[in-house]
Design an enzyme around this catalytic site. Structure first.
Site, PDB file in Angstrom:
ATOM      1  N   CYS A  75       0.867  -1.179   0.000  1.00 16.64           N
ATOM      2  CA  CYS A  75       0.000   0.000   0.000  1.00 16.64           C
ATOM      3  C   CYS A  75       0.904   1.230   0.000  1.00 16.64           C
ATOM      4  CB  CYS A  75      -0.878  -0.016   1.242  1.00 16.64           C
ATOM      5  SG  CYS A  75      -1.856   1.485   1.475  1.00 16.64           S
ATOM      6  N   CYS A 189      -0.519   4.211  -6.132  1.00 17.33           N
ATOM      7  CA  CYS A 189      -1.508   3.577  -5.262  1.00 17.33           C
ATOM      8  C   CYS A 189      -1.704   2.184  -5.827  1.00 17.33           C
ATOM      9  CB  CYS A 189      -2.813   4.373  -5.310  1.00 17.33           C
ATOM     10  SG  CYS A 189      -4.212   3.536  -4.519  1.00 17.33           S
TER      11      CYS A 189
HETATM   12  N1  DGL Z   1      -4.054   0.919  -1.977  1.00 16.71           N
HETATM   13  C1  DGL Z   1      -3.810   2.110  -1.207  1.00 16.71           C
HETATM   14  C2  DGL Z   1      -2.511   2.749  -1.672  1.00 16.71           C
HETATM   15  O1  DGL Z   1      -1.715   2.065  -2.273  1.00 16.71           O
HETATM   16  C3  DGL Z   1      -4.766   3.229  -1.296  1.00 16.71           C
HETATM   17  C4  DGL Z   1      -6.151   3.266  -1.149  1.00 16.71           C
HETATM   18  C5  DGL Z   1      -6.630   3.966   0.100  1.00 16.71           C
HETATM   19  O2  DGL Z   1      -6.766   3.253   1.075  1.00 16.71           O
HETATM   20  O3  DGL Z   1      -6.876   5.179   0.072  1.00 16.71           O
HETATM   21  O4  DGL Z   1      -2.276   3.911  -1.448  1.00 16.71           O
END
Ligand code: DGL
Length: 285
Positions: A75, A189
């Site tokens: 993430c 993201c």
């Molecule tokens: N998958 C998360 C990231 O890589 C982002 C999504 C979120 O929770 O806002 O930043």
């Protein structure tokens, strides 16, 4: 005692980290994996950073308590806001950490020709300046254009990613990137690779998209090999899933995105562990 037979742990706020998991399943098929989607706290991108750091510490500790040999922060927001927290908690268990931001910055800086790199990410990631710092550290004079896309990950997480509305939203977020004439875009993201075809159409073929999965899988491989923790042999490893929100929601979207059977999905209730000030079961902050 950390040994090669233990699984690799990874976590994300939701299903975005599956884009990282999939690359690892392909690059290191013999490893076992534990994936935690913190869906009760999704989205991380707009959470208060200080509270998010507490939450990230809790998640990391939970994974480490299960007995794992490596923690992958699948993430970008968790990496940008709490990489140091994850490292600190993991160090207490003698476990190494692989984040997402750094490996992507290295690739983007190496492949850009016109030295104009775009970063599309959550609000928290952009405001943290993590990509800007990582790109500046690459030693090339780069122009970095960052765009915060607060609504994009929630649309993807909801499963409505191929809607006309998502396309329009993506057009809006891409407008300043087109204007700046970038030739490389960091998908900052882990949810965004799921809309890569959309972004590629809007930006055109000449813009190269750099997602985290491939680079992270390579970093996982290097880290395990150096530490003597890589599994050998031809046997296919197993994977298991945990989420903090409703199991049925996670299962539905995650199966669609991973395009593989998930097996059993278990829910973790952090509130039951007596830390309600950090996390409530309803996900409220
Ligand atoms: N998958 C998360 C990231 O890589 C982002 C999504 C979120 O929770 O806002 O930043």
């Amino acid at each position: 005692m950390i040994d090669a037979s233990l699984p690799v742990a990874m976590f994300d706020s939701g299903v975005g980290g599956l884009t990282v998991l999939h690359e690892c399943l392909v690059a290191l098929p013999q490893e076992d994996y534990v994936y935690l989607g913190d869906t009760a706290w999704f989205p991380y991108g707009t959470r208060d950073p200080e509270r998010l750091r507490d939450r990230i510490a809790l998640i990391t500790e939970d994974l480490l308590e299960r007995g794992v040999k490596l923690v992958v922060i699948a993430c970008n927001t968790a990496t940008a806001i709490g990489e140091d927290v994850v490292r600190e908690v993991a160090a207490g268990y003698g476990v190494q950490v692989v984040p997402v931001v750094q490996p992507q910055a290295e690739i983007a800086a190496a492949i850009t020709e016109n030295r104009r790199i775009g970063v599309l990410a959550t609000t928290n990631t952009v405001e943290s300046g993590a990509y800007r710092r990582a790109l500046e550290a690459q030693g090339r004079a780069l122009e970095v254009i960052e765009v915060a896309a607060p609504r994009l990950a929630p649309f993807i997480q909801d499963g409505s990613l191929f809607d006309e509305e998502t396309m329009e939203m993506a057009r809006g977020y891409c407008a300043p990137l087109r204007e700046a004439g970038i030739d490389t875009l960091i998908l900052g993201c882990t949810h965004y690779p799921l809309v890569a075809p959309m972004l590629q159409r809007i930006l055109g073929r000449n813009v190269r998209l750099v997602s985290g999965g491939h680079a992270v899988a390579a970093a996982v491989q290097r880290t395990l090999t150096r530490a003597g923790l890589a599994r050998t042999g031809d046997e296919e490893g197993a994977y298991e899933f945990f989420c903090t929100g409703p199991i049925a929601d996670f299962r539905e979207v995650a199966t669609r995105f991973l395009q593989m059977p998930l097996g059993e999905v278990r829910q973790i209730e952090f509130a039951d562990r007596g830390r309600p000030s950090v996390c409530r079961a309803d996900g409220a902050v």
